[in-house]
Design a protein around this motif. Structure first.
Motif, short mmCIF file in Angstrom:
data_model
loop_
_atom_site.label_atom_id
_atom_site.label_comp_id
_atom_site.label_asym_id
_atom_site.label_seq_id
_atom_site.Cartn_x
_atom_site.Cartn_y
_atom_site.Cartn_z
N LEU A 102 -9.49 -47.39 60.32
CA LEU A 102 -8.69 -47.16 59.11
C LEU A 102 -8.83 -45.72 58.61
N ARG A 103 -9.98 -45.11 58.85
CA ARG A 103 -10.15 -43.73 58.38
C ARG A 103 -9.54 -42.72 59.35
N ILE A 104 -9.53 -43.07 60.64
CA ILE A 104 -8.92 -42.15 61.61
C ILE A 104 -7.43 -42.00 61.30
N TYR A 105 -6.78 -43.09 60.94
CA TYR A 105 -5.33 -43.08 60.72
C TYR A 105 -4.91 -41.97 59.75
N SER A 106 -5.60 -41.89 58.63
CA SER A 106 -5.17 -40.89 57.65
C SER A 106 -6.06 -39.64 57.70
N ALA A 107 -6.81 -39.48 58.79
CA ALA A 107 -7.64 -38.30 59.01
C ALA A 107 -8.63 -38.03 57.89
N SER A 108 -9.14 -39.09 57.26
CA SER A 108 -10.17 -38.87 56.25
C SER A 108 -11.55 -38.89 56.91
N ILE A 109 -11.59 -38.40 58.12
CA ILE A 109 -12.82 -38.31 58.90
C ILE A 109 -12.62 -37.15 59.88
N GLY A 110 -13.61 -36.28 59.99
CA GLY A 110 -13.47 -35.07 60.81
C GLY A 110 -13.41 -35.36 62.30
#
Lengths: 267, 262
Positions: free
Chosen positions: A221-229
């Protein structure tokens, strides 16, 4: 392999026949997702800078979470498996030339997939039409989208192997009630189902990120909106693979142990 | 060929007296009792034999069947079925056997019986030709044609039991374990099931081991009986050996239980 595949097919077909349940689920998930988005909106209005993710990233997180709820909700376990252990019908499964662990895996994946297929599209489509920043945004890039899909599949696999571990443990505890209660609440909290993991204080989060629970829905879920480096993505996906291997090995080992000391309840 | 030698199996059972005070006491101190379900059981069964396995409730009949079918692991002793140790190579072993537990169901509850059969075909990797032949034969003998398209949950007990037996025989096992297959069946179904088992034994030379409390089953099916009581084999012989005078089979067996004090 074919036997697990046809079992998978049967369960998948069975899962697709519960249309009313799917409709009810979709409505619940819209209400829940909407409520959460509104709640976060109120928080962001106070001080948007205080949050680790943008509002639109959080909204995407919430809608994806609702759409793929059936992939990651550990509380959606197969009651029939617990029943068969409690009332002894497991005897019949043991009379078949199949590994019960693999059989249960095929069954869990099939029913989660069937549920998700019925529910995800209406939610995704409607959420895409909700105005920004409250709806689901487009993925950060094509690469992010592909990684999201990969991580989604890995997350499903980690969730399923975790559930399998609980089924196997039920062989040892007679009643599965306690196990279910403890593990489902742990998972809900530590996997980011209640609050996304970035919202936790840094120190706690650095530990939470390493736990198997973070390898369920959090990564995808975080990869989708790039809220993870980018570096973190590599590490997180690696961690997913690691937990998948560990959980599978532990489950299979325990299952073999359980088979040796099985007692069929109820005569 | 099936051999069991000096097989023992015990269960640990928690016990307490009735009442609230006793329940509280059990919180701190739980009494366990070791039940010897099987205590030095030995016997040999040859290919193509049909054996009735009888004994009072709790004598160890089902435990024996479960050990022979690879579900339970005995505490000690050796078990060999056609050269295999059932609980060590469970998956290889169960390919060759069929099991019917009269009080449980193996059919998938929500789907038509024929879907369950099709799944079993894949599980046992039965070839198309073999499957069609088996299905035709079983459908005819057990009179299933009306039942195959209904979901298992909507069948009556007797109808379901006929389907259960068919399900256990689709892969043409060489050995068939029947744990109370006629429990709760009406006269017609009972006769049909008995007739079928007999034919299966005669035409396919299937080894059949049958546990039951219905002595008519034993009388009409088996030539050899094994009597088990308190976990031990008490008698291995034919019905005629134990029958005295013109007594009914039930009276004979009841007297037998009394003589052995089980």
């Amino acid at each position: 392999m074919k036997k697990y595949l046809s079992f998978f097919q049967l369960r998948f077909a069975m899962g697709l026949q519960y249309r009313t349940a799917a409709l009810a689920g979709i409505i619940t998930q819209f209400a829940w997702g909407g409520m959460q988005v509104m709640m976060y909106r109120a928080f962001y209005h106070t001080d948007a800078a205080a949050f680790p993710m943008t509002l639109s990233a959080t909204a995407s997180y919430i809608w994806l979470q609702q759409a793929f709820l059936a992939f990651f909700a550990v509380w959606m376990m197969e009651n029939e498996i617990f029943d068969s252990i409690v009332n002894g019908n497991i005897a019949y499964e043991l009379c078949r030339p199949v590994s019960i662990y693999n059989m249960w895996a095929a069954r869990s994946i099939a029913s989660r997939l069937a549920r998700a297929v019925l529910r995800c599209f209406p939610i995704l489509i409607v959420a895409a039409f909700i105005p920004q920043p409250y709806g689901i945004g487009t993925p950060a890039s094509l690469l992010h989208f592909l990684l999201f899909v990969l991580s989604l599949i890995l997350g499903l696999a980690v969730t399923v192997t975790f559930c399998l571990l609980i089924y196997v443990l039920a062989f040892f505890t007679i009643s599965p009630q306690g196990l279910r209660m403890v593990f489902t609440s742990c998972v809900e909290f530590f996997s980011g189902a209640v609050i996304p993991l970035p919202f936790f204080p840094d120190k706690i989060r650095s530990i939470m990120d390493l736990l198997p629970f973070a390898s369920m829905q959090n990564t995808a879920l975080r990869i989708y909106s790039a809220s993870i480096g980018t570096d973190e993505i590599r590490r997180a996906i690696g961690l997913q693979v690691f937990w998948l291997v560990v959980l599978t090995a532990a489950g299979k080992l325990l299952c073999r142990l359980a088979e040796k000391r099985i007692i069929v309840q109820g005569g | 060929m099936i051999t069991m030698e000096h097989v023992c199996k015990s269960y640990r059972i928690a016990k307490r007296n009735a009442g609230f005070a006793e329940a509280c006491k059990a919180l701190f101190h739980r009494e366990h009792e070791i039940i010897h379900a099987l205590n030095d059981v030995s016997f040999t069964i040859h290919d193509g034999e049909m054996v009735g396995y009888i004994g009072p409730n709790g004598a160890g009949k089902s435990s024996t069947i479960k050990i022979l079918s690879g579900i339970l692991t005995p505490d000690s002793g050796t078990v060999l079925v056609d050269g295999r140790v059932p609980y060590k190579n469970r998956i290889d072993h169960v390919r060759e056997i069929g099991v019917v537990f009269g009080q449980r169901s193996q059919l998938w509850w929500d789907v038509p019986v024929i879907d369950s059969f099709a799944l079993l075909k894949d599980i046992y990797s039965i070839s198309d030709i073999c499957y069609r032949q088996s299905l035709e034969e079983l459908t005819e003998l057990l009179n299933l044609s009306e039942l195959l398209r209904s979901p298992a949950r909507q069948l009556s007990l007797g109808q379901r039991m006929r389907c259960e037996i068919a399900a256990s025989l689709l892969h043409r096992p060489r050995i068939l374990f029947l744990d109370e297959p006629t429990i709760g069946l009406d006269a017609v179904s009972k006769l049909a099931v008995r007739d079928f088992i007999l034919r299966q034994n005669q035409t396919h030379k299937t080894t059949v081991i049958l546990t039951t409390h219905d002595m008519q089953d034993i009388e009409s099916l088996t030539s050899r009986i094994l009597l088990i009581g308190k976990g031990q084999i008490l008698l291995d012989g034919s019905l005629d050996d134990i029958r005295t005078g013109n007594k009914s089979i039930d009276a004979t067996v009841a007297e037998l239980y009394r003589t052995y004090n089980i």
